[in-house]
Design an enzyme around this catalytic site. Sequence first.
Site, PDB file in Angstrom:
ATOM      1  N   TYR A  99      70.044   0.171 -62.447  1.00 19.87           N
ATOM      2  CA  TYR A  99      71.273  -0.188 -63.150  1.00 19.87           C
ATOM      3  C   TYR A  99      71.821   0.990 -63.946  1.00 19.87           C
ATOM      4  O   TYR A  99      72.993   1.356 -63.809  1.00 19.87           O
ATOM      5  CB  TYR A  99      71.056  -1.390 -64.080  1.00 19.87           C
ATOM      6  N   LYS A 103      75.376   3.105 -63.185  1.00 19.15           N
ATOM      7  CA  LYS A 103      76.512   3.208 -64.100  1.00 19.15           C
ATOM      8  C   LYS A 103      76.787   4.674 -64.448  1.00 19.15           C
ATOM      9  O   LYS A 103      77.942   5.061 -64.662  1.00 19.15           O
ATOM     10  CB  LYS A 103      76.286   2.355 -65.352  1.00 19.15           C
TER      11      LYS A 103
END
Length: 183
Positions: A99, A103
């Site tokens: 994750y 990002k």
Amino acid sequence: MVQAPKQIESEFGKLDILVNNAGIISGGDRLLPSQVNIETLQHTYDTNVFGVFAVTKTLLPLLKKSTAGRIVNLSSGLGSLTLNSDPNYDFADFKLLAYNSSKTAVNALTVLLAAELKDTPIKINAADPGFTATDINQYQGYRTVEQGAIPTGGYAYAAVKLATLPDDGSSGGFFDEDGVVPW
């Protein structure tokens, strides 16, 4: 996805604002980074990075027809290398390899597209929505979805502000409700 550009062009002739709000956290990402498997990384990147890129690339011709196109990529403070390196960061314990790095990749995509589009009216920025209670965090966020939907503060503030920037607004930045987020 194939029909969306045709429908937008048919109905409006152009696209003024694109908000990319793609984000998943796979269960396998809650392991130590060295224990995350390739499939978890691939699955997360497929949605969080490749999905954002595919939608942007597909809709970019319609954004170029706008006199003031805006692209807002929903990112996360967890994608900030500066914040991830700070042991005093509020979310310093959230070391989710897939994750967080996805990002970070969205942030890089934002910077690189901003450089490419610098001589156009299009502005592209990344927005950190903050810790809002949604499916992605099993509703553990300290902001409610209702609070997050208010464009004068919280989750929507940075995204709405970036989507409605004036012609001399910034491009290639990373922002939250308080201003600039460090890369």
